[in-house]
Design a protein around this motif. Structure first.
Motif, PDB file in Angstrom:
ATOM      1  N   CYS A  14       7.111  48.516  29.369  1.00 16.41           N
ATOM      2  CA  CYS A  14       8.169  48.806  30.508  1.00 16.41           C
ATOM      3  C   CYS A  14       8.014  47.189  31.441  1.00 16.41           C
ATOM      4  O   CYS A  14       9.252  47.467  31.769  1.00 16.41           O
ATOM      5  N   LEU A  48      16.838  59.537  37.503  1.00 13.01           N
ATOM      6  CA  LEU A  48      15.870  59.513  37.042  1.00 13.01           C
ATOM      7  C   LEU A  48      14.791  60.078  37.558  1.00 13.01           C
ATOM      8  O   LEU A  48      13.533  60.820  37.209  1.00 13.01           O
ATOM      9  N   ALA A  49      14.892  60.254  38.676  1.00 14.77           N
ATOM     10  CA  ALA A  49      13.611  61.318  39.787  1.00 14.77           C
ATOM     11  C   ALA A  49      13.559  62.686  38.910  1.00 14.77           C
ATOM     12  O   ALA A  49      12.435  63.520  39.192  1.00 14.77           O
ATOM     13  N   THR A  52      12.509  63.211  35.165  1.00 16.59           N
ATOM     14  CA  THR A  52      11.218  63.050  35.179  1.00 16.59           C
ATOM     15  C   THR A  52      10.507  64.193  35.566  1.00 16.59           C
ATOM     16  O   THR A  52       8.943  64.406  36.033  1.00 16.59           O
ATOM     17  N   GLY A  56       8.398  66.437  33.384  1.00 17.21           N
ATOM     18  CA  GLY A  56       7.105  65.556  33.248  1.00 17.21           C
ATOM     19  C   GLY A  56       6.140  67.330  32.861  1.00 17.21           C
ATOM     20  O   GLY A  56       5.275  67.860  32.187  1.00 17.21           O
ATOM     21  N   LEU A 139      14.786  55.027  31.531  1.00 17.58           N
ATOM     22  CA  LEU A 139      14.546  56.402  31.005  1.00 17.58           C
ATOM     23  C   LEU A 139      13.269  55.986  30.140  1.00 17.58           C
ATOM     24  O   LEU A 139      12.584  57.071  29.179  1.00 17.58           O
ATOM     25  N   VAL A 142      10.159  55.465  31.939  1.00 19.22           N
ATOM     26  CA  VAL A 142       9.850  57.245  32.238  1.00 19.22           C
ATOM     27  C   VAL A 142       9.277  57.513  30.972  1.00 19.22           C
ATOM     28  O   VAL A 142       8.040  58.591  30.504  1.00 19.22           O
ATOM     29  N   VAL A 145       5.834  55.681  29.837  1.00 16.75           N
ATOM     30  CA  VAL A 145       4.578  56.571  31.662  1.00 16.75           C
ATOM     31  C   VAL A 145       4.568  58.094  30.722  1.00 16.75           C
ATOM     32  O   VAL A 145       2.953  58.476  30.651  1.00 16.75           O
ATOM     33  N   ILE A 146       5.218  58.513  30.732  1.00 20.94           N
ATOM     34  CA  ILE A 146       4.957  61.088  30.615  1.00 20.94           C
ATOM     35  C   ILE A 146       3.897  60.793  29.315  1.00 20.94           C
ATOM     36  O   ILE A 146       3.589  61.181  28.890  1.00 20.94           O
ATOM     37  N   ASP A 150      -0.070  61.726  29.340  1.00 21.70           N
ATOM     38  CA  ASP A 150      -0.103  63.242  29.586  1.00 21.70           C
ATOM     39  C   ASP A 150      -0.975  62.975  28.098  1.00 21.70           C
ATOM     40  O   ASP A 150      -2.005  63.823  28.144  1.00 21.70           O
ATOM     41  N   ILE A 155      -1.891  60.212  33.719  1.00 20.18           N
ATOM     42  CA  ILE A 155      -0.676  60.217  34.454  1.00 20.18           C
ATOM     43  C   ILE A 155      -0.335  59.160  35.325  1.00 20.18           C
ATOM     44  O   ILE A 155      -0.044  58.458  35.375  1.00 20.18           O
ATOM     45  N   VAL A 159       1.439  55.752  35.660  1.00 16.36           N
ATOM     46  CA  VAL A 159       2.598  55.411  36.254  1.00 16.36           C
ATOM     47  C   VAL A 159       1.995  53.925  37.068  1.00 16.36           C
ATOM     48  O   VAL A 159       2.770  52.671  37.329  1.00 16.36           O
TER      49      VAL A 159
END
Length: 256
Positions: A14, A48-49, A52, A56, A139, A142, A145-146, A150, A155, A159
């Motif tokens: 990231c 983005l929120a 996600t 997610g 993106l 995201v 992270v996912i 996952d 997670i 994060v």
């Protein structure tokens, strides 16, 4: 998997994306207008929120084997692309990525663009430049992270790694008020490429039904093997480049 390796892997991956986003934002804000730049950043963060929040939970409902097979394949593809570019740059077949040059290009484009007000935004160019830069790099953050979080059922750790990377890069950028030209981004990309390829291979094989000896401990062997293989290839490409060409028609064409 222990949470610390997951946090560190996500942090490095990231951080690369955050450095590139910072370069774009600084070019827009310093050259044009900070207000419109911040508005573009805010709009990208909202998108983005939403993405996600939509993606997610949906991923969590997929069967774990299918998820690991698909995500593993995608990570391996991305990782191999990053490694290919890192090797080509390290051996001189491709120009090194230079944040200072990228920043100057963005600044030149920003200076030449005309000022235009749209939809309550005083400088539409700054808005769109910041929006696209933060959205595209965000993106990728995201996705990292996912997928990592996952697959490892953690997670929260993913994060933490992502937030830490964004905060560190942002605070550093604010402190120096310039692109982070001293960051060894190409080597960071090589490291991330190794990690993505290794994890992608590991998870994809698990999704296909392979039982790794030692389970997650197999990554302690797989990661060094992938790194060693590409370092060996890198040295070979460097030797080929250093050797004098025997005939002019034997030149190699390398894709971008």
């Amino acid at each position: 998997m222990n949470a610390l390796p997951l946090i560190l892997t996500v942090f490095v991956a990231c951080a690369v994306e955050a450095v590139e986003a910072l370069t774009i934002v600084l070019a827009a804000g310093i050259t044009r207008e900070w207000k419109s730049t911040f508005q573009g950043m805010a709009a990208a963060i909202v998108v983005l929120a939403v993405v996600t929040a939509a993606i997610g939970p949906a991923i969590s409902f997929l069967p774990l084997t299918a998820l690991r097979l698909v995500v593993g394949a995608l990570l391996a593809i991305f990782g191999l692309q990053w490694l290919r570019k890192a090797v080509l740059r390290a051996t001189g077949f491709k120009a090194l990525h230079d944040e200072a040059s990228a920043y100057l290009r963005e600044v030149a484009a920003a200076k030449s663009a005309s000022a235009e007000s749209r939809r309550g935004v005083s400088d539409w160019y700054s808005f769109t430049l910041a929006f696209k830069g933060v959205l595209l790099e965000g993106l990728e953050v995201v996705f990292i992270v996912i997928t990592f979080g996952d697959n490892q059922h953690n997670i929260g750790a993913a994060v933490i790694g992502a937030v830490a990377a964004v905060v560190v890069v942002t605070l550093t950028g604010i402190a120096v008020k310039a692109p982070l030209t001293k960051v060894p981004e190409n080597w960071m990309k090589f490291a991330v490429g190794v990690m993505l390829t290794s994890f992608g291979t590991f998870w994809g094989a698990e999704g296909a039904g392979v039982a790794w000896p030692g389970n997650d401990a197999a990554l302690l062997v797989l990661v060094p093997l992938v790194a060693a293989a590409y370092i060996f290839w890198l040295r070979g490409r460097g030797a080929d480049r250093a050797a004098p060409a025997s005939a002019p028609e034997s030149s190699e064409v390398v894709g971008s």
